[in-house]
Design a protein around this motif. Structure first.
Motif, PDB file in Angstrom:
ATOM      1  N   GLY A  97     -12.943  32.612 -13.012  1.00 43.37           N
ATOM      2  CA  GLY A  97     -13.469  32.251 -11.709  1.00 43.37           C
ATOM      3  C   GLY A  97     -12.897  30.979 -11.124  1.00 43.37           C
ATOM      4  N   LEU A  98     -11.735  30.545 -11.614  1.00 40.13           N
ATOM      5  CA  LEU A  98     -11.133  29.299 -11.132  1.00 40.13           C
ATOM      6  C   LEU A  98     -10.065  29.566 -10.075  1.00 40.13           C
ATOM      7  N   LEU A  99      -9.918  28.621  -9.169  1.00 41.69           N
ATOM      8  CA  LEU A  99      -8.830  28.657  -8.205  1.00 41.69           C
ATOM      9  C   LEU A  99      -7.580  28.051  -8.843  1.00 41.69           C
ATOM     10  N   ILE A 100      -6.423  28.436  -8.305  1.00 36.65           N
ATOM     11  CA  ILE A 100      -5.149  27.979  -8.868  1.00 36.65           C
ATOM     12  C   ILE A 100      -4.333  27.258  -7.812  1.00 36.65           C
ATOM     13  N   ILE A 101      -3.945  26.026  -8.132  1.00 36.06           N
ATOM     14  CA  ILE A 101      -3.027  25.259  -7.297  1.00 36.06           C
ATOM     15  C   ILE A 101      -1.696  25.199  -8.032  1.00 36.06           C
ATOM     16  N   ASN A 102      -0.686  25.875  -7.520  1.00 38.60           N
ATOM     17  CA  ASN A 102       0.641  25.785  -8.114  1.00 38.60           C
ATOM     18  C   ASN A 102       1.309  24.502  -7.643  1.00 38.60           C
ATOM     19  N   ASP A 103       1.484  23.568  -8.571  1.00 39.21           N
ATOM     20  CA  ASP A 103       2.122  22.300  -8.218  1.00 39.21           C
ATOM     21  C   ASP A 103       3.632  22.498  -8.298  1.00 39.21           C
ATOM     22  N   ALA A 104       4.190  23.053  -7.220  1.00 37.97           N
ATOM     23  CA  ALA A 104       5.599  23.441  -7.183  1.00 37.97           C
ATOM     24  C   ALA A 104       6.452  22.470  -6.382  1.00 37.97           C
ATOM     25  N   LYS A 105       5.838  21.789  -5.405  1.00 42.34           N
ATOM     26  CA  LYS A 105       6.537  20.841  -4.525  1.00 42.34           C
ATOM     27  C   LYS A 105       7.794  21.471  -3.936  1.00 42.34           C
ATOM     28  N   ARG A 106       7.664  22.712  -3.493  1.00 42.95           N
ATOM     29  CA  ARG A 106       8.803  23.418  -2.915  1.00 42.95           C
ATOM     30  C   ARG A 106       9.013  23.007  -1.459  1.00 42.95           C
ATOM     31  N   GLY A 107      10.243  23.140  -1.018  1.00 46.33           N
ATOM     32  CA  GLY A 107      10.577  22.864   0.370  1.00 46.33           C
ATOM     33  C   GLY A 107      12.020  23.222   0.620  1.00 46.33           C
ATOM     34  N   ASP A 108      12.260  24.034   1.608  1.00 46.24           N
ATOM     35  CA  ASP A 108      13.614  24.415   1.981  1.00 46.24           C
ATOM     36  C   ASP A 108      13.583  24.716   3.473  1.00 46.24           C
ATOM     37  N   THR A 112      14.736  30.858   3.200  1.00 49.17           N
ATOM     38  CA  THR A 112      14.499  30.416   1.829  1.00 49.17           C
ATOM     39  C   THR A 112      13.094  29.858   1.684  1.00 49.17           C
ATOM     40  N   SER A 113      12.666  29.084   2.659  1.00 52.10           N
ATOM     41  CA  SER A 113      11.308  28.550   2.642  1.00 52.10           C
ATOM     42  C   SER A 113      10.288  29.684   2.708  1.00 52.10           C
ATOM     43  N   LEU A 114      10.588  30.678   3.506  1.00 54.09           N
ATOM     44  CA  LEU A 114       9.700  31.840   3.608  1.00 54.09           C
ATOM     45  C   LEU A 114       9.607  32.564   2.269  1.00 54.09           C
ATOM     46  N   ALA A 115      10.728  32.682   1.551  1.00 55.86           N
ATOM     47  CA  ALA A 115      10.720  33.338   0.255  1.00 55.86           C
ATOM     48  C   ALA A 115       9.877  32.551  -0.753  1.00 55.86           C
ATOM     49  N   TYR A 116      10.008  31.216  -0.734  1.00 57.67           N
ATOM     50  CA  TYR A 116       9.163  30.389  -1.601  1.00 57.67           C
ATOM     51  C   TYR A 116       7.688  30.600  -1.273  1.00 57.67           C
ATOM     52  N   ALA A 117       7.386  30.644   0.018  1.00 56.20           N
ATOM     53  CA  ALA A 117       5.998  30.818   0.442  1.00 56.20           C
ATOM     54  C   ALA A 117       5.429  32.138  -0.059  1.00 56.20           C
ATOM     55  N   PRO A 125       2.290  38.082  -9.590  1.00 53.39           N
ATOM     56  CA  PRO A 125       1.605  37.441 -10.725  1.00 53.39           C
ATOM     57  C   PRO A 125       1.790  35.922 -10.758  1.00 53.39           C
ATOM     58  N   LEU A 126       2.799  35.427 -10.044  1.00 57.87           N
ATOM     59  CA  LEU A 126       3.079  33.998  -9.993  1.00 57.87           C
ATOM     60  C   LEU A 126       2.280  33.292  -8.903  1.00 57.87           C
ATOM     61  N   SER A 127       1.741  34.059  -7.980  1.00 58.66           N
ATOM     62  CA  SER A 127       1.054  33.478  -6.825  1.00 58.66           C
ATOM     63  C   SER A 127      -0.278  32.855  -7.227  1.00 58.66           C
ATOM     64  N   GLY A 128      -0.562  31.698  -6.629  1.00 63.85           N
ATOM     65  CA  GLY A 128      -1.860  31.072  -6.796  1.00 63.85           C
ATOM     66  C   GLY A 128      -2.655  31.139  -5.511  1.00 63.85           C
ATOM     67  N   ASP A 129      -3.610  30.229  -5.370  1.00 67.59           N
ATOM     68  CA  ASP A 129      -4.405  30.156  -4.147  1.00 67.59           C
ATOM     69  C   ASP A 129      -3.898  29.077  -3.202  1.00 67.59           C
ATOM     70  N   MET A 130      -3.223  28.081  -3.791  1.00 69.94           N
ATOM     71  CA  MET A 130      -2.668  26.968  -3.016  1.00 69.94           C
ATOM     72  C   MET A 130      -1.368  26.546  -3.674  1.00 69.94           C
ATOM     73  N   VAL A 131      -0.530  25.858  -2.901  1.00 71.63           N
ATOM     74  CA  VAL A 131       0.737  25.372  -3.438  1.00 71.63           C
ATOM     75  C   VAL A 131       1.052  24.027  -2.790  1.00 71.63           C
ATOM     76  N   THR A 132       1.707  23.150  -3.550  1.00 76.15           N
ATOM     77  CA  THR A 132       2.154  21.879  -2.985  1.00 76.15           C
ATOM     78  C   THR A 132       3.530  22.065  -2.350  1.00 76.15           C
ATOM     79  N   VAL A 133       3.734  21.412  -1.195  1.00 69.49           N
ATOM     80  CA  VAL A 133       4.930  21.636  -0.382  1.00 69.49           C
ATOM     81  C   VAL A 133       5.551  20.288   0.000  1.00 69.49           C
ATOM     82  N   ASN A 134       6.866  20.216  -0.122  1.00 64.99           N
ATOM     83  CA  ASN A 134       7.617  19.013   0.257  1.00 64.99           C
ATOM     84  C   ASN A 134       8.016  19.116   1.732  1.00 64.99           C
ATOM     85  N   PRO A 135       7.581  18.174   2.588  1.00 63.18           N
ATOM     86  CA  PRO A 135       7.845  18.282   4.029  1.00 63.18           C
ATOM     87  C   PRO A 135       9.106  17.560   4.499  1.00 63.18           C
TER      88      PRO A 135
END
Length: 303
Positions: A97-108, A112-117, A125-135
């Motif tokens: 019952g936990l949420l998942i934050i993928n700390d990926a710090k992705r940014g392109d 390519t950015s759309l593919a990361y998203a 199976p790799l997808s979480g509920d939230m992700v960190t993004v480099n702006p």
């Protein structure tokens, strides 16, 4: 599709917790019951140990945290076996019952950015509920994440004022008009947050503001009243519980406080024989540390 900020806040209310535990598995700090020969072990053996390590942590903290936050570098270093361990960890956390934050710090940029998203906020199976993004590549680097998050009922945290000591080298650069770079990014986030608010008056577009910068956080909170803050750096990085109040709104909402090493390796504290720690001892100590951290944070929130 519900605004993910509403889902996050409602789960935080239900669990009486805004605490997040980071899953940063470093096999050099694993007790021997998980893995003993770290030099010659295969990547498959290491990946199995990582998943077992994460299972123990998730079982220990599930009642006290709203989310877990895997740091992807610790999994990617072991190639496909590491990614498998990450996928298994995400599935196991969901089963609790936990949420998942993928700390990926992705940014392109662009496609390519759309593919990361899609990778981190889609349905894989790799997808979480939230992700960190480099702006720092500009708006065409993070807007695809905004679109995918909105379409899938998920969220993201855009790096703003990070907890590391050298963050000022880039984030605090002064622009031609005298404004600091990180605050210019905050202005752009403010505009986005106004158009993406949910029922609880928060946007699914959050931001990362380190616990080690409470003075900056106070100013940022005043300017970004509709963004949920992901707050790393609490605990071993130097962030103190008494400094956390400025990250929250008057109701005690608006921030997730994250700790990694201070929780998941607490069995090493003042213990020269930590390598002999058993699974049961590890579970008990981590559970106690997570409860204590949650209570410290809730005291600051007034809950």
């Amino acid at each position: 599709m519900r605004n993910f900020a509403d889902i996050l806040i409602e789960q935080s209310i239900q669990k009486k917790s805004v605490f997040v535990v980071g899953l940063d598995p470093d096999i050099a700090f694993f007790p021997h019951f998980l893995i003993k020969d770290t030099q010659d072990a295969s990547q498959e053996v290491i990946a199995n140990a990582i998943f077992q390590f994460n299972q123990i942590i998730i079982d220990a903290v599930a009642d006290h945290v709203v989310a877990i936050k895997p740091q992807l570098a610790y999994y990617e270093v072991y190639g496909s076996h590491g990614i498998r361990a990450l996928e298994e960890t995400i599935a196991y956390a969901r089963s609790k019952g936990l949420l998942i934050i993928n700390d990926a710090k992705r940014g392109d940029i662009g496609s390519t950015s759309l593919a990361y998203a899609k990778a981190f906020l889609g349905q894989s199976p790799l997808s979480g509920d939230m992700v960190t993004v480099n702006p720092f590549l500009g708006s065409d680097g993070y807007l695809p994440f905004v679109d995918v998050a909105k379409n899938n009922g998920k969220g993201l945290f855009i790096l703003l004022k990070t907890s590391n000591p050298s963050s000022h080298e880039i984030q605090n650069l002064s622009l031609e008009d005298g404004e600091l770079l990180y605050f210019r990014i905050a202005e752009n986030l403010h505009k986005l947050s106004l158009s993406t608010k949910g029922e609880h008056d928060y946007s699914f577009i959050g931001t990362v503001v380190g616990a080690t910068y409470p003075l900056e956080a106070e100013r940022i909170r005043q300017f970004l009243p509709h963004c949920i803050f992901l707050v790393p750096g609490f605990g071993m990085q130097g962030g103190k519980a008494e400094d956390l109040k400025v990250f929250f709104d008057a109701k005690g909402h608006g921030a997730l406080i994250s700790s990694s090493r201070g929780i998941i390796y607490c069995y090493m504290d003042n213990n020269p024989y930590w390598e002999a720690t058993t699974a049961e001892e590890m579970h008990t100590l981590i559970q106690k540390a997570a409860l204590q951290a949650k209570e410290q944070i809730n005291a600051v929130r007034g809950i």
